[in-house]
Write an enzyme that holds these catalytic residues in place. Sequence first.
Site, PDB file in Angstrom:
ATOM      1  N   ALA A  72       0.825  -1.210   0.000  1.00 29.38           N
ATOM      2  CA  ALA A  72       0.000   0.000   0.000  1.00 29.38           C
ATOM      3  C   ALA A  72       0.859   1.259   0.000  1.00 29.38           C
ATOM      4  O   ALA A  72       1.963   1.287   0.553  1.00 29.38           O
ATOM      5  CB  ALA A  72      -0.925   0.010   1.206  1.00 29.38           C
ATOM      6  N   GLY A 117       0.792  -5.672   0.587  1.00 21.37           N
ATOM      7  CA  GLY A 117      -0.103  -5.822  -0.554  1.00 21.37           C
ATOM      8  C   GLY A 117       0.593  -6.309  -1.800  1.00 21.37           C
ATOM      9  O   GLY A 117      -0.031  -6.942  -2.665  1.00 21.37           O
ATOM     10  N   GLU A 120       0.608  -9.927  -1.448  1.00 23.04           N
ATOM     11  CA  GLU A 120      -0.770 -10.397  -1.607  1.00 23.04           C
ATOM     12  C   GLU A 120      -1.168 -10.468  -3.083  1.00 23.04           C
ATOM     13  O   GLU A 120      -1.914 -11.375  -3.483  1.00 23.04           O
ATOM     14  CB  GLU A 120      -1.721  -9.487  -0.827  1.00 23.04           C
ATOM     15  CG  GLU A 120      -1.613  -9.694   0.675  1.00 23.04           C
ATOM     16  CD  GLU A 120      -2.436  -8.704   1.474  1.00 23.04           C
ATOM     17  OE1 GLU A 120      -3.267  -9.152   2.271  1.00 23.04           O
ATOM     18  OE2 GLU A 120      -2.243  -7.483   1.296  1.00 23.04           O
ATOM     19  N   GLU A 140       2.135  -6.115   7.840  1.00 23.99           N
ATOM     20  CA  GLU A 140       1.097  -5.119   8.162  1.00 23.99           C
ATOM     21  C   GLU A 140       0.934  -4.854   9.654  1.00 23.99           C
ATOM     22  O   GLU A 140       0.645  -3.719  10.060  1.00 23.99           O
ATOM     23  CB  GLU A 140      -0.247  -5.553   7.563  1.00 23.99           C
ATOM     24  CG  GLU A 140      -0.376  -5.319   6.065  1.00 23.99           C
ATOM     25  CD  GLU A 140       0.153  -6.474   5.231  1.00 23.99           C
ATOM     26  OE1 GLU A 140      -0.137  -6.523   4.031  1.00 23.99           O
ATOM     27  OE2 GLU A 140       0.871  -7.345   5.785  1.00 23.99           O
TER      28      GLU A 140
END
Length: 266
Positions: A72, A117, A120, A140
């Site tokens: 992110a 992310g 991910e 995170e």
Amino acid sequence: MSEERFGEFVLVRRHEQGRVAELVLDRPKAMNAVSTEMARSLSGACTALGEDRDVRAVVLTSTHERAFCVGADLKERNSFSDADLLRQRPVTRAAYTGVLELPVPTVAAVHGFALGGGFELALACDVIVADRTAVVGLPEVSVGVIPGGGGTQLLPRRVGAARAAELIFSARRVEAVEAAELGLVDQLVEEGRDREEALALAGRIAGNSPVGLRAAKRALRLGQGLDLRAGLEVEDAAWRTTAFSGDRAEGVAAFNERRKPQWPGE
């Protein structure tokens, strides 16, 4: 090879007469950090690829030399109010879901950092090819949140609940060799060869029946987490979509005639 741009930060290149699509993360100045704009573009590109019946495989790559994706965009989020963050959530979630729900086989080509992310996005793919510079992880909790792009669900499906818990709770980064040993990545290749090897794998995949590939992926994904009896019903339903298809007829005919199949894709 043709190219199509989705917004400023996402590019789609087509290889193998359009059968292989390369979905390119192209925000090098920010190491492909996922901003709101980039997430929106990624979602749009995935929608377009999902609707393209010519595409048989997708490879997710990066233009940055030292990173696949660092997750992110925390610089953007630093300016957000709670309301801003809430408004962004469906946009970013659609990007990760877009990759996850592509109906054809997907391969991630990972080098350098694939964190949060970014990892991910790789986990959303069916196969992860990584070179020896890769560093992966879901850090995170070290910044006060949890993996929100599918990590808490996709990682344990790869490595089991206890291993996923250790990795998520510790927020540790895992280098390439250990990542391969733990099953965090599927193929470990020499430095700088992740994209080349991923595209080669996608090319081999794309030589197979389009109907068969989509049905096999559907069976694999829908069967996860089900008991054996239910999973076999999912498989049977997927088999039935192939058994009476033009691809099956062509595949059998080509085998018996000792020639390469010309898949009708239906």
